[in-house]
Write a protein that holds these residues in place. Structure first.
Motif, PDB file in Angstrom:
ATOM      1  N   VAL A   1      -3.967  28.969   8.603  1.00  0.00           N
ATOM      2  CA  VAL A   1      -2.654  28.377   8.305  1.00  0.00           C
ATOM      3  C   VAL A   1      -1.562  29.445   8.400  1.00  0.00           C
ATOM      4  O   VAL A   1      -0.472  29.201   8.958  1.00  0.00           O
ATOM      5  CB  VAL A   1      -2.671  27.730   6.898  1.00  0.00           C
ATOM      6  N   LEU A   2      -1.852  30.640   7.904  1.00  0.00           N
ATOM      7  CA  LEU A   2      -0.861  31.716   7.966  1.00  0.00           C
ATOM      8  C   LEU A   2      -0.547  32.109   9.401  1.00  0.00           C
ATOM      9  O   LEU A   2       0.616  32.380   9.744  1.00  0.00           O
ATOM     10  CB  LEU A   2      -1.371  32.932   7.191  1.00  0.00           C
ATOM     11  N   ILE A   3      -1.578  32.154  10.238  1.00  0.00           N
ATOM     12  CA  ILE A   3      -1.341  32.520  11.639  1.00  0.00           C
ATOM     13  C   ILE A   3      -0.480  31.458  12.316  1.00  0.00           C
ATOM     14  O   ILE A   3       0.414  31.768  13.117  1.00  0.00           O
ATOM     15  CB  ILE A   3      -2.692  32.718  12.365  1.00  0.00           C
ATOM     16  N   PHE A   4      -0.711  30.175  11.980  1.00  0.00           N
ATOM     17  CA  PHE A   4       0.138  29.105  12.517  1.00  0.00           C
ATOM     18  C   PHE A   4       1.588  29.313  12.070  1.00  0.00           C
ATOM     19  O   PHE A   4       2.527  29.170  12.864  1.00  0.00           O
ATOM     20  CB  PHE A   4      -0.389  27.751  12.036  1.00  0.00           C
ATOM     21  N   SER A   5       1.773  29.687  10.779  1.00  0.00           N
ATOM     22  CA  SER A   5       3.124  29.970  10.291  1.00  0.00           C
ATOM     23  C   SER A   5       3.734  31.151  11.041  1.00  0.00           C
ATOM     24  O   SER A   5       4.930  31.171  11.330  1.00  0.00           O
ATOM     25  CB  SER A   5       3.105  30.293   8.804  1.00  0.00           C
ATOM     26  N   GLY A   6       2.894  32.131  11.359  1.00  0.00           N
ATOM     27  CA  GLY A   6       3.380  33.289  12.107  1.00  0.00           C
ATOM     28  C   GLY A   6       3.862  32.919  13.492  1.00  0.00           C
ATOM     29  O   GLY A   6       4.860  33.468  13.977  1.00  0.00           O
ATOM     30  N   VAL A   7       3.159  31.991  14.128  1.00  0.00           N
ATOM     31  CA  VAL A   7       3.598  31.536  15.454  1.00  0.00           C
ATOM     32  C   VAL A   7       4.972  30.884  15.344  1.00  0.00           C
ATOM     33  O   VAL A   7       5.875  31.122  16.169  1.00  0.00           O
ATOM     34  CB  VAL A   7       2.557  30.556  16.046  1.00  0.00           C
ATOM     35  N   MET A   8       5.169  30.074  14.295  1.00  0.00           N
ATOM     36  CA  MET A   8       6.487  29.463  14.080  1.00  0.00           C
ATOM     37  C   MET A   8       7.545  30.548  13.839  1.00  0.00           C
ATOM     38  O   MET A   8       8.679  30.450  14.298  1.00  0.00           O
ATOM     39  CB  MET A   8       6.441  28.527  12.862  1.00  0.00           C
ATOM     40  N   GLY A   9       7.148  31.600  13.104  1.00  0.00           N
ATOM     41  CA  GLY A   9       8.072  32.698  12.854  1.00  0.00           C
ATOM     42  C   GLY A   9       8.460  33.428  14.123  1.00  0.00           C
ATOM     43  O   GLY A   9       9.617  33.812  14.304  1.00  0.00           O
ATOM     44  N   VAL A  10       7.496  33.614  15.026  1.00  0.00           N
ATOM     45  CA  VAL A  10       7.808  34.268  16.303  1.00  0.00           C
ATOM     46  C   VAL A  10       8.780  33.416  17.100  1.00  0.00           C
ATOM     47  O   VAL A  10       9.699  33.941  17.753  1.00  0.00           O
ATOM     48  CB  VAL A  10       6.504  34.518  17.092  1.00  0.00           C
ATOM     49  N   LEU A  11       8.618  32.089  17.039  1.00  0.00           N
ATOM     50  CA  LEU A  11       9.575  31.208  17.724  1.00  0.00           C
ATOM     51  C   LEU A  11      10.977  31.403  17.157  1.00  0.00           C
ATOM     52  O   LEU A  11      11.967  31.419  17.894  1.00  0.00           O
ATOM     53  CB  LEU A  11       9.133  29.745  17.582  1.00  0.00           C
ATOM     54  N   GLY A  12      11.066  31.563  15.821  1.00  0.00           N
ATOM     55  CA  GLY A  12      12.368  31.826  15.207  1.00  0.00           C
ATOM     56  C   GLY A  12      12.920  33.171  15.616  1.00  0.00           C
ATOM     57  O   GLY A  12      14.126  33.337  15.808  1.00  0.00           O
ATOM     58  N   LEU A  13      12.029  34.153  15.758  1.00  0.00           N
ATOM     59  CA  LEU A  13      12.458  35.494  16.148  1.00  0.00           C
ATOM     60  C   LEU A  13      12.977  35.512  17.575  1.00  0.00           C
ATOM     61  O   LEU A  13      13.951  36.206  17.901  1.00  0.00           O
ATOM     62  CB  LEU A  13      11.280  36.459  16.006  1.00  0.00           C
ATOM     63  N   LEU A  14      12.330  34.738  18.434  1.00  0.00           N
ATOM     64  CA  LEU A  14      12.711  34.738  19.838  1.00  0.00           C
ATOM     65  C   LEU A  14      13.824  33.754  20.139  1.00  0.00           C
ATOM     66  O   LEU A  14      14.341  33.736  21.263  1.00  0.00           O
ATOM     67  CB  LEU A  14      11.491  34.413  20.714  1.00  0.00           C
ATOM     68  N   SER A  15      14.203  32.930  19.154  1.00  0.00           N
ATOM     69  CA  SER A  15      15.221  31.915  19.403  1.00  0.00           C
ATOM     70  C   SER A  15      16.549  32.569  19.744  1.00  0.00           C
ATOM     71  O   SER A  15      16.994  33.501  19.089  1.00  0.00           O
ATOM     72  CB  SER A  15      15.366  31.039  18.153  1.00  0.00           C
ATOM     73  N   GLU A  16      17.202  32.064  20.779  1.00  0.00           N
ATOM     74  CA  GLU A  16      18.483  32.620  21.213  1.00  0.00           C
ATOM     75  C   GLU A  16      19.648  31.814  20.684  1.00  0.00           C
ATOM     76  O   GLU A  16      20.804  32.209  20.808  1.00  0.00           O
ATOM     77  CB  GLU A  16      18.552  32.631  22.752  1.00  0.00           C
ATOM     78  N   ARG A  17      19.383  30.621  20.110  1.00  0.00           N
ATOM     79  CA  ARG A  17      20.446  29.726  19.687  1.00  0.00           C
ATOM     80  C   ARG A  17      21.143  30.277  18.451  1.00  0.00           C
ATOM     81  O   ARG A  17      20.499  30.636  17.472  1.00  0.00           O
ATOM     82  CB  ARG A  17      19.879  28.339  19.390  1.00  0.00           C
TER      83      ARG A  17
END
Lengths: 103, 164
Positions: free
Chosen positions: B138-154
């Motif tokens: 579950v934590l790794i899934f949360s981390g993937v979501m966090g990476v999406l937030g980190l890479l977000s350009e919006r």
């Protein structure tokens, strides 16, 4: 207190904790907060494995340390994502400046 | 002296930790943080925990360093640590007293146990601590979501940022 390897490791753990807490007190940059948390967690990982070795149950210590490493990495990822978004929204990473709470 | 390797590795880790805290530039602190990870993983290996040492080395000195460098490259000029709100001597005294108190309380209770439990990490992780494995997933899934937030350009709506 004799300087056995166990005592040396214990002293190292306490020093890492101390430096981490000192960093938490003096740091104002959001990214550096994440780094200070990483230093604290390294002390925790060392303490867990050390406790496992002392209690004769190294497998349990390693298991909990592995869980803590995973959780710590996720904290770093989410914290850095938060810091980048805060920088885009407020234009700064200084914690007192981005605090919008009053009172 | 027995345990000289522990002394060298831990003194190096403590020195790097101190330099990481007091460095003004975040990128310099990032390099010191990677050094701490490498030294701590060597200590973990010496303590008899090679699996955790490998995890610490690959994640702490590898993944987290890459993420920090990426974050510093995104925030750019703002990656400098301003002066602290709390006076540094006061913080040093408080932390020093706390560390001495912690060591004084913990040291008498430590004694090496003779009983040997299961040493194999795999058997502990997959039989006794299965819940930990699920939590890690579950934590790794949360981390993937966090990476999406980190890479977000919006840029969020209502942004106060004036410059691009």
């Amino acid at each position: 207190m004799s300087w056995t390897p166990m005592n040396i490791v214990l002293l190292g753990i306490v020093c890492l904790f101390g430096i981490g807490f000192y960093g938490l007190l003096i740091t104002r940059n959001l990214i550096k907060f994440v780094m200070v948390l990483q230093i604290l967690i390294k002390g925790v990982v060392l303490a867990l494995v050390f406790a496992g070795k002392l209690s004769g149950n190294l497998g349990l210590g390693q298991s909990t340390a592995a869980t803590v490493i995973v959780a710590d990495t996720i904290v770093a990822v989410v914290g850095l994502a938060l810091a980048v978004q805060v920088r885009r929204r407020f234009g700064t990473l200084d914690v007192p400046k981005i605090s919008t709470l009053r009172g | 002296m027995n345990g000289i390797e522990y002394v060298l590795l831990l003194v190096g880790a403590i020195f790097c930790a101190y330099r990481a805290i007091v460095s003004k530039r975040i990128l310099t602190s990032t390099i010191y943080l990677a050094c701490i990870s490498a030294l701590v993983s060597a200590v973990l290996y010496l303590l008899g925990a090679p699996q955790v040492a490998v995890m610490e080395l690959s994640v702490g000195a590898g993944l987290v360093t890459v993420l920090l460098v990426y974050a510093v490259s995104v925030v750019g000029e703002d990656a400098l640590d301003p002066a602290s709100v709390i006076p540094k001597p006061l913080a040093f005294i408080v932390v020093g007293l706390s560390a001495i108190l912690l060591g004084w309380m913990v040291y008498p209770s430590i004694q090496l146990s003779e009983q040997a439990g299961p040493i194999d990490l795999a058997s502990v992780l997959w039989q006794n601590r299965v819940l930990d494995v699920w939590i890690q997933i579950v934590l790794i899934f949360s981390g993937v979501m966090g990476v999406l937030g980190l890479l977000s350009e919006r840029t969020p709506e209502g942004s106060k940022e004036k410059h691009s």
